[in-house]
Write an enzyme that holds these catalytic residues in place. Structure first.
Site, PDB file in Angstrom:
ATOM      1  N   ASP A  33       0.859  -1.198   0.000  1.00 43.68           N
ATOM      2  CA  ASP A  33       0.000   0.000   0.000  1.00 43.68           C
ATOM      3  C   ASP A  33       0.892   1.244   0.000  1.00 43.68           C
ATOM      4  OD1 ASP A  33      -3.268   0.233   0.847  1.00 43.68           O
ATOM      5  OD2 ASP A  33      -2.096   2.088   0.973  1.00 43.68           O
ATOM      6  N   ASP A  42       4.045   3.354  -4.225  1.00 49.30           N
ATOM      7  CA  ASP A  42       3.013   4.138  -4.893  1.00 49.30           C
ATOM      8  C   ASP A  42       2.745   3.554  -6.280  1.00 49.30           C
ATOM      9  OD1 ASP A  42       1.429   5.963  -6.134  1.00 49.30           O
ATOM     10  OD2 ASP A  42       2.731   7.702  -5.768  1.00 49.30           O
ATOM     11  N   GLY A  72      -6.923   0.822  -5.274  1.00 49.74           N
ATOM     12  CA  GLY A  72      -7.619   1.668  -6.231  1.00 49.74           C
ATOM     13  C   GLY A  72      -7.942   3.030  -5.669  1.00 49.74           C
ATOM     14  N   TYR A 154     -13.131   7.062 -13.443  1.00 46.66           N
ATOM     15  CA  TYR A 154     -13.206   5.822 -12.653  1.00 46.66           C
ATOM     16  C   TYR A 154     -13.839   4.672 -13.458  1.00 46.66           C
ATOM     17  CZ  TYR A 154     -14.186   2.644  -8.759  1.00 46.66           C
ATOM     18  OH  TYR A 154     -14.256   1.534  -7.933  1.00 46.66           O
TER      19      TYR A 154
HETATM   20  P1  NAD Z   1     -10.152   2.210   0.314  1.00 47.84           P
HETATM   21  O1  NAD Z   1      -9.930   3.620  -0.035  1.00 47.84           O
HETATM   22  O2  NAD Z   1     -10.659   1.855   1.664  1.00 47.84           O
HETATM   23  O3  NAD Z   1      -8.830   1.346   0.036  1.00 47.84           O
HETATM   24  C1  NAD Z   1      -8.044   1.541  -1.099  1.00 47.84           C
HETATM   25  C2  NAD Z   1      -6.593   1.274  -0.725  1.00 47.84           C
HETATM   26  O4  NAD Z   1      -5.793   1.432  -1.913  1.00 47.84           O
HETATM   27  C3  NAD Z   1      -6.080   2.272   0.323  1.00 47.84           C
HETATM   28  O5  NAD Z   1      -5.434   1.604   1.396  1.00 47.84           O
HETATM   29  C4  NAD Z   1      -5.116   3.132  -0.466  1.00 47.84           C
HETATM   30  O6  NAD Z   1      -4.034   3.654   0.314  1.00 47.84           O
HETATM   31  C5  NAD Z   1      -4.648   2.170  -1.543  1.00 47.84           C
HETATM   32  N1  NAD Z   1      -4.105   2.939  -2.662  1.00 47.84           N
HETATM   33  C6  NAD Z   1      -4.682   3.996  -3.275  1.00 47.84           C
HETATM   34  N2  NAD Z   1      -3.827   4.542  -4.154  1.00 47.84           N
HETATM   35  C7  NAD Z   1      -2.695   3.816  -4.097  1.00 47.84           C
HETATM   36  C8  NAD Z   1      -1.433   3.900  -4.746  1.00 47.84           C
HETATM   37  N3  NAD Z   1      -1.159   4.898  -5.599  1.00 47.84           N
HETATM   38  N4  NAD Z   1      -0.491   2.972  -4.463  1.00 47.84           N
HETATM   39  C9  NAD Z   1      -0.747   1.993  -3.560  1.00 47.84           C
HETATM   40  N5  NAD Z   1      -1.893   1.879  -2.880  1.00 47.84           N
HETATM   41  C10 NAD Z   1      -2.864   2.778  -3.154  1.00 47.84           C
HETATM   42  O7  NAD Z   1     -11.163   1.683  -0.796  1.00 47.84           O
HETATM   43  P2  NAD Z   1     -11.811   0.237  -1.056  1.00 47.84           P
HETATM   44  O8  NAD Z   1     -13.243   0.466  -1.217  1.00 47.84           O
HETATM   45  O9  NAD Z   1     -11.305  -0.785  -0.115  1.00 47.84           O
HETATM   46  O10 NAD Z   1     -11.211  -0.032  -2.507  1.00 47.84           O
HETATM   47  C11 NAD Z   1     -10.539  -1.238  -2.865  1.00 47.84           C
HETATM   48  C12 NAD Z   1     -10.836  -1.545  -4.316  1.00 47.84           C
HETATM   49  O11 NAD Z   1     -12.238  -1.787  -4.456  1.00 47.84           O
HETATM   50  C13 NAD Z   1     -10.520  -0.409  -5.269  1.00 47.84           C
HETATM   51  O12 NAD Z   1      -9.917  -0.928  -6.438  1.00 47.84           O
HETATM   52  C14 NAD Z   1     -11.886   0.182  -5.577  1.00 47.84           C
HETATM   53  O13 NAD Z   1     -11.908   0.830  -6.814  1.00 47.84           O
HETATM   54  C15 NAD Z   1     -12.724  -1.063  -5.548  1.00 47.84           C
HETATM   55  N6  NAD Z   1     -14.163  -0.840  -5.381  1.00 47.84           N
HETATM   56  C16 NAD Z   1     -14.652  -0.222  -4.272  1.00 47.84           C
HETATM   57  C17 NAD Z   1     -16.007  -0.042  -4.151  1.00 47.84           C
HETATM   58  C18 NAD Z   1     -16.627   0.632  -2.956  1.00 47.84           C
HETATM   59  O14 NAD Z   1     -17.842   0.923  -2.994  1.00 47.84           O
HETATM   60  N7  NAD Z   1     -15.878   0.869  -1.878  1.00 47.84           N
HETATM   61  C19 NAD Z   1     -16.877  -0.486  -5.163  1.00 47.84           C
HETATM   62  C20 NAD Z   1     -16.346  -1.129  -6.269  1.00 47.84           C
HETATM   63  C21 NAD Z   1     -14.983  -1.308  -6.372  1.00 47.84           C
END
Ligand code: NAD
Length: 291
Positions: A33, A42, A72, A154
């Site tokens: 992360d 990153d 993401g 997105y």
């Molecule tokens: P979140 O924000 O809780 O977690 C995302 C994690 O990704 C964070 O820990 C962040 O630090 C890390 N991250 C972001 N940019 C980064 C980078 N440049 N390098 C390394 N790490 C990085 O969000 P989440 O909901 O747990 O998202 C996880 C995945 O699920 C993502 O791909 C998101 O698009 C997808 N998603 C989420 C939802 C939702 O409703 N939460 C719905 C569909 C898909």
């Protein structure tokens, strides 16, 4: 059997829940992360992606059983494309060789039900062509037009990712090497990514139109983690190239029942006989009309 997994986005939400679930089941997890983890890197930059791959390989001793490429961003900015598409693809490609030593290698990416939303077609094509300079130029232009135009970034990044998974999964690099490669497509999941949006009546109403979820409402991250964990488990032997929607029904509501319509323009007899011959090796015979 203890397995070793790399999980990206492990500091929060779905990635954190997946890492915790896999660890509870006795597996070893290398969390990646930008914020904190076993490997801090990153994924929005080529250098950061190299550091992530090198860091995981160091921690894993060059040998992995599964990859959960989940990190993401969901902001109306160009970095969303850099992380969601190019960061995910680079991690999967970069770590794939480390799966070669596993008895049951597996890989999965976190896509989204947003794949079903309108996208910016040239941006998706630039992603699929692997042209990050062009993709980021298009994305930066959309970002500069403001959040309304930037909102397409997105879904475009996730559509490109799910299409990349479909393209790659059946090739010699993945299926041919015995590696199921798939994606999950969550609906709304209660994580920090959407916390602000689901905190207000107006936010929830806007989401209800774009992401209809008749089954059981919003997800908890643990519920997506369970599917991710299965897709990288030994039990998954034949799921190939799919984006499995774990979305409370938004895919079926939005796309309806006939997702097989692509088939209908081609004469049925030809397709059936040729497909059977291709899969069984049997000679092609004319279909006999029933009755
Ligand atoms: P979140 O924000 O809780 O977690 C995302 C994690 O990704 C964070 O820990 C962040 O630090 C890390 N991250 C972001 N940019 C980064 C980078 N440049 N390098 C390394 N790490 C990085 O969000 P989440 O909901 O747990 O998202 C996880 C995945 O699920 C993502 O791909 C998101 O698009 C997808 N998603 C989420 C939802 C939702 O409703 N939460 C719905 C569909 C898909």
């Amino acid at each position: 059997m203890t397995r070793t997994y790399a999980v990206t986005g492990s500091a929060s939400g779905i990635g954190q829940a997946t890492a915790a679930l896999l660890r509870r089941r006795g597996h070893r997890v290398i969390g990646v992360d930008v914020r904190s983890g076993d490997v801090v890197a990153d994924l929005s930059t080529p250098r950061g992606r190299e550091e992530a791959v090198e860091g995981v390989l160091d921690e894993a001793g060059g040998r992995l059983d599964g990859i959960v490429a989940n990190a993401g961003l969901a902001l109306p900015v160009a970095a969303t494309v850099a992380v969601n598409h190019f960061g995910t693809v680079a991690l999967l490609d970069g770590l794939r060789p480390a799966l070669a030593c596993s008895r049951a290698p597996r890989a999965v990416a976190t896509s989204s039900m947003a794949t079903l939303m309108p996208v910016h077609a040239p941006l998706v094509e630039a992603c699929l062509a692997g042209d990050e300079d062009l993709a980021l130029a298009i994305a930066t232009d959309l970002e500069a037009q403001g959040p309304e135009a930037g909102a397409v970034l997105y879904p475009s990044s996730k559509r490109a990712l799910s299409r990349w998974v479909r393209r790659e999964a059946p090739t010699s690099r993945w299926a041919g090497a015995g590696i199921p490669l798939n994606a999950v497509g969550p609906g709304i999941v209660r994580t920090p990514m959407v916390a602000d949006m689901i905190a207000t009546d107006a936010g929830r109403a806007g989401l209800a139109a774009a992401v209809p979820m008749p089954l059981n409402g919003y997800l908890e991250p643990e519920q997506v983690a369970a599917l991710l964990a299965w897709l990288v488990s030994e039990e998954n032997t034949h799921v190939c190239g799919q984006t499995i929607y774990v979305d409370g029904g938004s895919d079926v509501v939005l796309r309806g029942d006939d997702v097989w319509a692509w088939h209908d323009a081609v004469p049925t007899t030809t397709v059936t006989a040729a497909a059977i011959a291709a899969t069984t090796g049997a000679p092609v015979r004319e279909a006999v009309p029933a009755g």
